[in-house]
Write a protein that holds these residues in place. Structure first.
Motif, PDB file in Angstrom:
ATOM      1  N   HIS A  66       6.587   2.681   3.965  1.00 44.79           N
ATOM      2  CA  HIS A  66       5.653   1.894   3.159  1.00 44.79           C
ATOM      3  C   HIS A  66       4.232   2.146   3.638  1.00 44.79           C
ATOM      4  N   ALA A  67       3.280   1.689   2.831  1.00 45.34           N
ATOM      5  CA  ALA A  67       1.873   1.836   3.184  1.00 45.34           C
ATOM      6  C   ALA A  67       1.335   0.606   3.892  1.00 45.34           C
ATOM      7  N   THR A  68       2.060  -0.513   3.805  1.00 46.89           N
ATOM      8  CA  THR A  68       1.633  -1.774   4.414  1.00 46.89           C
ATOM      9  C   THR A  68       2.859  -2.556   4.858  1.00 46.89           C
ATOM     10  N   ASP A 108       3.399  -5.402   3.826  1.00 43.90           N
ATOM     11  CA  ASP A 108       3.822  -6.129   2.632  1.00 43.90           C
ATOM     12  C   ASP A 108       4.790  -5.319   1.781  1.00 43.90           C
ATOM     13  N   ASP A 148       4.113  -2.235   0.289  1.00 38.32           N
ATOM     14  CA  ASP A 148       3.526  -1.375  -0.740  1.00 38.32           C
ATOM     15  C   ASP A 148       4.018   0.061  -0.564  1.00 38.32           C
ATOM     16  N   PRO A 149       4.217   0.787  -1.665  1.00 38.52           N
ATOM     17  CA  PRO A 149       4.741   2.154  -1.569  1.00 38.52           C
ATOM     18  C   PRO A 149       3.799   3.064  -0.776  1.00 38.52           C
ATOM     19  N   TYR A 150       4.389   3.924   0.028  1.00 40.09           N
ATOM     20  CA  TYR A 150       3.595   4.910   0.756  1.00 40.09           C
ATOM     21  C   TYR A 150       3.372   6.132  -0.128  1.00 40.09           C
TER      22      TYR A 150
END
Length: 209
Positions: free
Chosen positions: A184-186, A188, A190-192
């Motif tokens: 993930h990007a975060t 939370d 979010d998609p990487y």
């Protein structure tokens, strides 16, 4: 470890504990959620799971996870950070030690999840990263998870540039017998997107059964 000073110590001189704790206290007081890492990990775990917070700092994540019912151990090389952790949660297990020497800390290799958040891996001593990944992997039970969060560029690191790339990290994990499950990007979730400046990765030790 090789005896070289890690990048965190070079940045802080090993005296950052109190200021680090105050910074997160200010964020929490302003209404920001400071428990994203704990929430992310909790969603991956069964009740009562055993967690190692590797590079636990002041214990923010481990204390939260313990409050959620998980069995947590924190280890850090920075005594000033651990002093805060021990003050905040004296009943929890806090170990002073080098992540490259976790085999000397008497830890049983039965953790359900090992967490290395807060740019722990990029702030290790240069040249020790692969060894640390190998040590952390060795502490996982079959099916256990290594969860990491790290900056990949200067905008997401307290460094002028990233000391390694995501491909390097994945290669160290593969060498340690781990398989990438999610990225993930975060915290939370979010998609990487490839090329992104921050990555939250979930690698697993395959279940041998």
């Amino acid at each position: 470890m090789s005896g070289e000073q890690d990048r965190w110590a070079e940045l802080t001189g090993g005296r950052a504990g109190e200021e680090y704790a105050r910074r997160f206290a200010r964020l929490a007081a302003s209404g920001q959620d400071v428990h994203g890492e704990a929430a992310f990990c909790a969603a991956l775990l069964e009740p009562g799971a055993r967690v190692l917070d590797a590079g636990c700092g002041t214990g923010r994540v481990a204390v939260r996870l313990a409050a959620l019912g998980f069995r947590c151990t924190g280890v850090d090389v920075d005594a000033s950070m651990l002093a805060v952790a021990r003050r905040e949660a004296p009943g929890q297990d806090w170990l002073l030690g080098d992540l490259a020497g976790t085999d000397t800390l008497g830890l049983e290799p039965d953790f359900d999840l090992v967490l290395a958040a807060g740019n722990v891996v990029p702030l290790l001593a240069a040249g020790t990263e692969a060894a640390v990944v190998g040590q952390l992997s060795a502490l996982l039970r079959p099916g256990g998870l290594l969860v990491t969060g790290m900056g990949l560029d200067a905008a997401h690191l307290p460094l002028p540039e990233a000391p390694f790339g995501l491909a390097d990290f994945d290669a160290w994990c593969e060498r340690a017998g781990l398989v990438l499950r999610r990225r993930h990007a975060t915290w939370d979730g979010d998609p990487y997107v490839p090329g992104g400046g921050y990555a939250v990765s979930v690698h697993a030790r395959p279940d041998e059964r």
